[in-house]
Design an enzyme around this catalytic site. Structure first.
Site, PDB file in Angstrom:
ATOM      1  N   LYS A  20       0.874  -1.178   0.000  1.00  0.00           N
ATOM      2  CA  LYS A  20       0.000   0.000   0.000  1.00  0.00           C
ATOM      3  C   LYS A  20       0.904   1.219   0.000  1.00  0.00           C
ATOM      4  O   LYS A  20       1.635   1.455   0.962  1.00  0.00           O
ATOM      5  CB  LYS A  20      -0.913  -0.010   1.231  1.00  0.00           C
ATOM      6  N   THR A  23      -2.638   6.742   0.012  1.00  0.00           N
ATOM      7  CA  THR A  23      -3.868   6.811   0.782  1.00  0.00           C
ATOM      8  C   THR A  23      -4.705   7.922   0.169  1.00  0.00           C
ATOM      9  O   THR A  23      -4.160   8.910  -0.328  1.00  0.00           O
ATOM     10  CB  THR A  23      -3.600   7.050   2.281  1.00  0.00           C
ATOM     11  N   GLU A  73      -3.343   0.888  -3.677  1.00  0.00           N
ATOM     12  CA  GLU A  73      -4.036   0.665  -2.400  1.00  0.00           C
ATOM     13  C   GLU A  73      -4.082  -0.826  -2.055  1.00  0.00           C
ATOM     14  O   GLU A  73      -4.586  -1.212  -1.015  1.00  0.00           O
ATOM     15  CB  GLU A  73      -5.471   1.200  -2.474  1.00  0.00           C
TER      16      GLU A  73
END
Length: 107
Positions: A20, A23, A73
């Site tokens: 990841k 954000t 993500e």
């Protein structure tokens, strides 16, 4: 130590593994700057678990989210849109904060 930014606990392993790398946030968290280092905590309890460095902050409309955002993500595009809709209902203008892991914290 109070975190600068928080993530749901379910994202911790992906952040620590480098899966990841972005954000997506609303205007209230659009103030971060490239090069800034942030202490990251769990949303649920604020417990710090790593430090990240902000690479960039880019505005994006909800309708513009694409497969690349989803991959960054570490989820499908449908899952990403669903999560964003749950967290930010009725918000169309968002910000993609790209980051890299600086260090994991012991604990």
């Amino acid at each position: 130590m109070k975190p600068d930014i928080t993530f749901y606990r379910r994202f911790q392993a992906d952040i620590l593994a480098g899966r990841k790398t972005i954000t997506i946030r609303d205007d209230s968290e659009s103030h971060f700057q490239p090069g800034q280092r942030l202490m990251v905590g769990q949303y649920e309890d604020g417990r710090p678990f790593c430090e990240i460095e902000v690479i960039g902050v880019t505005p994006v409309m909800l309708a513009q989210l694409n497969a690349q955002h989803a991959a960054q993500e570490n989820m499908t595009l449908d899952a990403l849109r669903s999560v964003i809709g749950e967290i930010y209902p009725q918000i169309e203008r968002l910000y993609v904060i790209s980051f890299s892991l600086v260090r994991a914290l012991a604990g």
